[in-house]
Design a protein around this motif. Sequence first.
Motif, PDB file in Angstrom:
ATOM      1  N   ARG A  16       0.675  -1.201   0.049  1.00  0.00           N
ATOM      2  CA  ARG A  16       0.041   0.207  -0.047  1.00  0.00           C
ATOM      3  C   ARG A  16       0.879   1.247   0.054  1.00  0.00           C
ATOM      4  NH1 ARG A  16      -2.625  -1.084   4.342  1.00  0.00           N
ATOM      5  NH2 ARG A  16      -4.111  -2.653   3.051  1.00  0.00           N
ATOM      6  N   HIS A  17       2.026   1.233   0.929  1.00  0.00           N
ATOM      7  CA  HIS A  17       2.724   2.244   0.980  1.00  0.00           C
ATOM      8  C   HIS A  17       3.557   2.580  -0.345  1.00  0.00           C
ATOM      9  CE1 HIS A  17       5.489   5.306   2.703  1.00  0.00           C
ATOM     10  NE2 HIS A  17       6.514   4.654   2.253  1.00  0.00           N
ATOM     11  N   LEU A  18       3.964   1.579  -0.884  1.00  0.00           N
ATOM     12  CA  LEU A  18       4.547   1.711  -2.208  1.00  0.00           C
ATOM     13  C   LEU A  18       3.583   2.139  -3.333  1.00  0.00           C
ATOM     14  CD1 LEU A  18       7.520   1.290  -3.692  1.00  0.00           C
ATOM     15  CD2 LEU A  18       6.681  -0.923  -4.189  1.00  0.00           C
ATOM     16  N   ALA A  19       2.499   1.735  -3.270  1.00  0.00           N
ATOM     17  CA  ALA A  19       1.623   2.300  -4.465  1.00  0.00           C
ATOM     18  C   ALA A  19       1.360   3.622  -4.099  1.00  0.00           C
ATOM     19  CB  ALA A  19       0.142   1.236  -4.145  1.00  0.00           C
ATOM     20  N   GLU A  20       1.181   4.282  -3.063  1.00  0.00           N
ATOM     21  CA  GLU A  20       0.829   5.395  -2.844  1.00  0.00           C
ATOM     22  C   GLU A  20       2.141   6.337  -3.219  1.00  0.00           C
ATOM     23  OE1 GLU A  20       0.285   6.020   1.427  1.00  0.00           O
ATOM     24  OE2 GLU A  20      -1.750   4.964   1.259  1.00  0.00           O
ATOM     25  N   MET A  30       0.998  -5.230  -7.181  1.00  0.00           N
ATOM     26  CA  MET A  30       1.022  -6.679  -7.210  1.00  0.00           C
ATOM     27  C   MET A  30       1.030  -7.359  -8.533  1.00  0.00           C
ATOM     28  SD  MET A  30      -1.373  -7.445  -3.966  1.00  0.00           S
ATOM     29  CE  MET A  30      -2.512  -6.584  -4.413  1.00  0.00           C
ATOM     30  N   CYS A  31       0.296  -7.025  -9.556  1.00  0.00           N
ATOM     31  CA  CYS A  31       0.555  -7.581 -10.852  1.00  0.00           C
ATOM     32  C   CYS A  31       1.698  -7.368 -11.577  1.00  0.00           C
ATOM     33  CB  CYS A  31      -0.629  -6.881 -11.643  1.00  0.00           C
ATOM     34  SG  CYS A  31      -2.165  -7.283 -11.435  1.00  0.00           S
ATOM     35  N   GLU A  32       2.445  -6.110 -11.414  1.00  0.00           N
ATOM     36  CA  GLU A  32       3.911  -5.847 -11.709  1.00  0.00           C
ATOM     37  C   GLU A  32       4.735  -6.688 -11.193  1.00  0.00           C
ATOM     38  OE1 GLU A  32       6.403  -3.803 -14.208  1.00  0.00           O
ATOM     39  OE2 GLU A  32       4.442  -3.816 -14.606  1.00  0.00           O
ATOM     40  N   ALA A  33       4.869  -6.912  -9.743  1.00  0.00           N
ATOM     41  CA  ALA A  33       5.715  -7.730  -9.161  1.00  0.00           C
ATOM     42  C   ALA A  33       5.471  -9.042  -9.689  1.00  0.00           C
ATOM     43  CB  ALA A  33       5.509  -7.299  -7.843  1.00  0.00           C
ATOM     44  N   ILE A  34       4.544  -9.655  -9.874  1.00  0.00           N
ATOM     45  CA  ILE A  34       4.118 -11.095 -10.275  1.00  0.00           C
ATOM     46  C   ILE A  34       4.725 -11.059 -11.650  1.00  0.00           C
ATOM     47  CG2 ILE A  34       2.420 -12.571 -10.892  1.00  0.00           C
ATOM     48  CD1 ILE A  34       0.904 -11.772  -8.306  1.00  0.00           C
ATOM     49  N   ALA A  35       4.402 -10.059 -12.642  1.00  0.00           N
ATOM     50  CA  ALA A  35       4.792 -10.268 -13.899  1.00  0.00           C
ATOM     51  C   ALA A  35       6.405 -10.184 -14.095  1.00  0.00           C
ATOM     52  CB  ALA A  35       4.467  -9.188 -14.609  1.00  0.00           C
TER      53      ALA A  35
END
Length: 90
Positions: A16-20, A30-35
């Motif tokens: 959440r913090h990184l997204a902000e 999360m999608c980017e990390a998984i990809a």
Amino acid sequence: MATSIKLDTTLQDRVRHLAELRRRTPHWIMCEAIAQYVEREEKRESFKQEAMQAWQDYQATGLHVTHEEMDAYLARLEAGEDVEPPACHD
């Protein structure tokens, strides 16, 4: 495809913090990390398979290039020369 994932509270907070910080959604992070993980692991597996095939080829034929031959070849490439790779030999 919808998939759910359970994250512990600490990891949820970090995402959440990184997204902000990135002005993205936690879902995007999360999608980017998984990809990125899948791409990296696919490359790793491909490298492993190529290495295993090279080992099997060597065991079957005995053909190889020495470290010194390859090092000299790479040094010439690094120097900008247009050279052919060394020939394999037994």
